[in-house]
Motif scaffolding. Structure first.
Motif, PDB file in Angstrom:
ATOM      1  N   MET A 144     -31.950 -22.120 -12.040  1.00  0.00           N
ATOM      2  CA  MET A 144     -31.436 -20.905 -11.456  1.00  0.00           C
ATOM      3  C   MET A 144     -32.361 -20.486 -10.309  1.00  0.00           C
ATOM      4  O   MET A 144     -33.577 -20.516 -10.441  1.00  0.00           O
ATOM      5  N   LYS A 145     -31.784 -20.094  -9.210  1.00  0.00           N
ATOM      6  CA  LYS A 145     -32.563 -19.658  -8.054  1.00  0.00           C
ATOM      7  C   LYS A 145     -33.211 -18.310  -8.323  1.00  0.00           C
ATOM      8  O   LYS A 145     -32.652 -17.461  -9.019  1.00  0.00           O
ATOM      9  N   LYS A 146     -34.411 -18.127  -7.757  1.00  0.00           N
ATOM     10  CA  LYS A 146     -35.174 -16.904  -7.970  1.00  0.00           C
ATOM     11  C   LYS A 146     -34.387 -15.666  -7.540  1.00  0.00           C
ATOM     12  O   LYS A 146     -34.413 -14.636  -8.216  1.00  0.00           O
ATOM     13  N   GLU A 147     -33.676 -15.747  -6.435  1.00  0.00           N
ATOM     14  CA  GLU A 147     -32.918 -14.592  -5.934  1.00  0.00           C
ATOM     15  C   GLU A 147     -31.836 -14.175  -6.933  1.00  0.00           C
ATOM     16  O   GLU A 147     -31.625 -12.994  -7.188  1.00  0.00           O
ATOM     17  N   GLU A 148     -31.153 -15.163  -7.499  1.00  0.00           N
ATOM     18  CA  GLU A 148     -30.098 -14.888  -8.478  1.00  0.00           C
ATOM     19  C   GLU A 148     -30.695 -14.252  -9.740  1.00  0.00           C
ATOM     20  O   GLU A 148     -30.159 -13.278 -10.273  1.00  0.00           O
ATOM     21  N   LEU A 149     -31.833 -14.792 -10.203  1.00  0.00           N
ATOM     22  CA  LEU A 149     -32.502 -14.257 -11.378  1.00  0.00           C
ATOM     23  C   LEU A 149     -32.983 -12.831 -11.129  1.00  0.00           C
ATOM     24  O   LEU A 149     -32.851 -11.959 -11.997  1.00  0.00           O
ATOM     25  N   ASP A 150     -33.534 -12.575  -9.954  1.00  0.00           N
ATOM     26  CA  ASP A 150     -34.001 -11.223  -9.615  1.00  0.00           C
ATOM     27  C   ASP A 150     -32.868 -10.204  -9.692  1.00  0.00           C
ATOM     28  O   ASP A 150     -33.058  -9.084 -10.188  1.00  0.00           O
ATOM     29  N   ILE A 151     -31.684 -10.578  -9.229  1.00  0.00           N
ATOM     30  CA  ILE A 151     -30.519  -9.672  -9.275  1.00  0.00           C
ATOM     31  C   ILE A 151     -30.120  -9.422 -10.722  1.00  0.00           C
ATOM     32  O   ILE A 151     -29.851  -8.274 -11.115  1.00  0.00           O
ATOM     33  N   ILE A 152     -30.102 -10.476 -11.537  1.00  0.00           N
ATOM     34  CA  ILE A 152     -29.744 -10.336 -12.952  1.00  0.00           C
ATOM     35  C   ILE A 152     -30.737  -9.410 -13.646  1.00  0.00           C
ATOM     36  O   ILE A 152     -30.346  -8.508 -14.408  1.00  0.00           O
ATOM     37  N   LEU A 153     -32.031  -9.595 -13.385  1.00  0.00           N
ATOM     38  CA  LEU A 153     -33.054  -8.766 -14.017  1.00  0.00           C
ATOM     39  C   LEU A 153     -32.979  -7.312 -13.547  1.00  0.00           C
ATOM     40  O   LEU A 153     -33.169  -6.387 -14.340  1.00  0.00           O
ATOM     41  N   GLU A 154     -32.686  -7.114 -12.266  1.00  0.00           N
ATOM     42  CA  GLU A 154     -32.543  -5.753 -11.742  1.00  0.00           C
ATOM     43  C   GLU A 154     -31.346  -5.050 -12.397  1.00  0.00           C
ATOM     44  O   GLU A 154     -31.452  -3.895 -12.831  1.00  0.00           O
ATOM     45  N   ASN A 155     -30.227  -5.746 -12.492  1.00  0.00           N
ATOM     46  CA  ASN A 155     -29.041  -5.166 -13.131  1.00  0.00           C
ATOM     47  C   ASN A 155     -29.270  -4.923 -14.620  1.00  0.00           C
ATOM     48  O   ASN A 155     -28.790  -3.935 -15.178  1.00  0.00           O
ATOM     49  N   HIS A 156     -30.032  -5.797 -15.254  1.00  0.00           N
ATOM     50  CA  HIS A 156     -30.343  -5.627 -16.670  1.00  0.00           C
ATOM     51  C   HIS A 156     -31.200  -4.371 -16.864  1.00  0.00           C
ATOM     52  O   HIS A 156     -30.977  -3.596 -17.802  1.00  0.00           O
ATOM     53  N   GLY A 157     -32.162  -4.177 -15.982  1.00  0.00           N
ATOM     54  CA  GLY A 157     -32.996  -2.980 -16.048  1.00  0.00           C
ATOM     55  C   GLY A 157     -32.164  -1.709 -15.920  1.00  0.00           C
ATOM     56  O   GLY A 157     -32.360  -0.733 -16.651  1.00  0.00           O
ATOM     57  N   LYS A 158     -31.221  -1.719 -15.004  1.00  0.00           N
ATOM     58  CA  LYS A 158     -30.323  -0.569 -14.839  1.00  0.00           C
ATOM     59  C   LYS A 158     -29.498  -0.356 -16.105  1.00  0.00           C
ATOM     60  O   LYS A 158     -29.310   0.782 -16.545  1.00  0.00           O
ATOM     61  N   TRP A 159     -29.007  -1.448 -16.686  1.00  0.00           N
ATOM     62  CA  TRP A 159     -28.210  -1.362 -17.904  1.00  0.00           C
ATOM     63  C   TRP A 159     -29.039  -0.759 -19.042  1.00  0.00           C
ATOM     64  O   TRP A 159     -28.555   0.101 -19.782  1.00  0.00           O
ATOM     65  N   LEU A 160     -30.300  -1.174 -19.157  1.00  0.00           N
ATOM     66  CA  LEU A 160     -31.173  -0.643 -20.201  1.00  0.00           C
ATOM     67  C   LEU A 160     -31.440   0.854 -20.023  1.00  0.00           C
ATOM     68  O   LEU A 160     -31.608   1.575 -20.994  1.00  0.00           O
ATOM     69  N   ARG A 161     -31.453   1.298 -18.775  1.00  0.00           N
ATOM     70  CA  ARG A 161     -31.724   2.716 -18.482  1.00  0.00           C
ATOM     71  C   ARG A 161     -30.449   3.552 -18.392  1.00  0.00           C
ATOM     72  O   ARG A 161     -30.496   4.702 -17.989  1.00  0.00           O
ATOM     73  N   ASP A 162     -29.296   2.961 -18.723  1.00  0.00           N
ATOM     74  CA  ASP A 162     -27.996   3.644 -18.614  1.00  0.00           C
ATOM     75  C   ASP A 162     -27.705   4.108 -17.197  1.00  0.00           C
ATOM     76  O   ASP A 162     -27.182   5.196 -16.967  1.00  0.00           O
ATOM     77  N   GLU A 163     -28.037   3.257 -16.237  1.00  0.00           N
ATOM     78  CA  GLU A 163     -27.810   3.571 -14.824  1.00  0.00           C
ATOM     79  C   GLU A 163     -26.797   2.605 -14.214  1.00  0.00           C
ATOM     80  O   GLU A 163     -26.871   2.286 -13.034  1.00  0.00           O
ATOM     81  N   GLY A 164     -25.875   2.155 -15.028  1.00  0.00           N
ATOM     82  CA  GLY A 164     -24.922   1.150 -14.555  1.00  0.00           C
ATOM     83  C   GLY A 164     -25.458  -0.224 -14.867  1.00  0.00           C
ATOM     84  O   GLY A 164     -25.988  -0.462 -15.941  1.00  0.00           O
ATOM     85  N   GLY A 165     -25.359  -1.129 -13.924  1.00  0.00           N
ATOM     86  CA  GLY A 165     -25.848  -2.484 -14.133  1.00  0.00           C
ATOM     87  C   GLY A 165     -25.110  -3.173 -15.255  1.00  0.00           C
ATOM     88  O   GLY A 165     -24.049  -2.723 -15.694  1.00  0.00           O
ATOM     89  N   GLU A 166     -25.660  -4.279 -15.725  1.00  0.00           N
ATOM     90  CA  GLU A 166     -25.047  -5.000 -16.834  1.00  0.00           C
ATOM     91  C   GLU A 166     -26.113  -5.769 -17.593  1.00  0.00           C
ATOM     92  O   GLU A 166     -27.159  -6.129 -17.044  1.00  0.00           O
ATOM     93  N   ARG A 167     -25.805  -6.020 -18.857  1.00  0.00           N
ATOM     94  CA  ARG A 167     -26.708  -6.760 -19.729  1.00  0.00           C
ATOM     95  C   ARG A 167     -26.920  -8.170 -19.176  1.00  0.00           C
ATOM     96  O   ARG A 167     -25.972  -8.815 -18.723  1.00  0.00           O
ATOM     97  N   ALA A 168     -28.158  -8.639 -19.227  1.00  0.00           N
ATOM     98  CA  ALA A 168     -28.486  -9.971 -18.727  1.00  0.00           C
ATOM     99  C   ALA A 168     -27.872 -11.048 -19.616  1.00  0.00           C
ATOM    100  O   ALA A 168     -28.147 -11.101 -20.808  1.00  0.00           O
ATOM    101  N   ASP A 169     -27.036 -11.871 -19.026  1.00  0.00           N
ATOM    102  CA  ASP A 169     -26.472 -13.027 -19.721  1.00  0.00           C
ATOM    103  C   ASP A 169     -27.099 -14.271 -19.098  1.00  0.00           C
ATOM    104  O   ASP A 169     -26.671 -14.752 -18.055  1.00  0.00           O
ATOM    105  N   LEU A 170     -28.148 -14.747 -19.771  1.00  0.00           N
ATOM    106  CA  LEU A 170     -28.844 -15.946 -19.310  1.00  0.00           C
ATOM    107  C   LEU A 170     -28.598 -17.098 -20.270  1.00  0.00           C
ATOM    108  O   LEU A 170     -29.378 -18.043 -20.347  1.00  0.00           O
ATOM    109  N   SER A 171     -27.481 -17.009 -20.992  1.00  0.00           N
ATOM    110  CA  SER A 171     -27.149 -18.075 -21.934  1.00  0.00           C
ATOM    111  C   SER A 171     -26.932 -19.377 -21.159  1.00  0.00           C
ATOM    112  O   SER A 171     -26.318 -19.392 -20.099  1.00  0.00           O
ATOM    113  N   ASN A 172     -27.529 -20.424 -21.669  1.00  0.00           N
ATOM    114  CA  ASN A 172     -27.464 -21.767 -21.091  1.00  0.00           C
ATOM    115  C   ASN A 172     -28.067 -21.870 -19.687  1.00  0.00           C
ATOM    116  O   ASN A 172     -27.834 -22.858 -18.994  1.00  0.00           O
TER     117      ASN A 172
END
Length: 161
Positions: free
Chosen positions: A1-29
């Motif tokens: 996985m490219k670093k840029e793609e992972l950074d976006i997933i992690l940023e969105n996951h952080g927002k999801w954890l803080r109830d600020e939108g975003g989405e749960r990180a799905d890094l399955s497989n």
């Protein structure tokens, strides 16, 4: 996985954890081999079947993460939060997990042999720290203390084999 793609997933996951939108990180497989995830917050993320060999998970919050079927060869988990992790079928680590008969549902003790880490509930530490915690938490309940020690002894015997 490219670093840029992972950074976006992690940023969105952080927002999801803080109830600020975003989405749960799905890094399955996901192929995260050699990835530096140092100090990332992956709490509640889905890492089922992820290829994690030689990744840096130092200080990462992996609490309540599903790691079933993930590949952990050579992973640095120093100071990672591993509480309530699903260890089913993890590859590359020896994880011995045993149910303890207590008043809490799903109370388990897990031992990660290669890291010499013990985990139960919100506890994570060395064997001596686990025993001290059991003594403190159950100082007035000899029956529960004995149950914990039976499970600890069982895990130690299994780990020797």
């Amino acid at each position: 996985m490219k670093k840029e793609e992972l950074d976006i997933i992690l940023e969105n996951h952080g927002k999801w954890l803080r109830d600020e939108g975003g989405e749960r990180a799905d890094l399955s497989n996901a192929d995260l081999k050699n990835t530096n995830l140092r100090f990332a917050n992956l709490r509640l993320a889905d890492l089922r079947g992820a290829y994690l060999s030689y990744a840096n998970f130092r200080g990462v919050d992996l609490s309540n993460v599903n790691l079933s079927y993930a590949n952990f060869r050579g992973v640095d988990l120093s100071d990672a939060n591993l509480n309530w992790v699903n260890w089913q079928h993890v590859e590359g680590l020896t994880v011995i997990c045993v149910q303890v008969d207590t008043t809490r549902k799903n109370n388990q003790i897990a031992y990660i042999k290669e890291l010499d880490i013990w985990i139960t509930g919100c506890f994570q530490g060395t064997l001596d720290e686990l025993k001290a915690s059991v003594e403190q938490t159950h100082k007035y309940n000899e029956k529960l203390k004995k149950r914990y020690y039976r499970v600890i002894d069982f895990i130690l015997r299994e780990a020797k084999e």
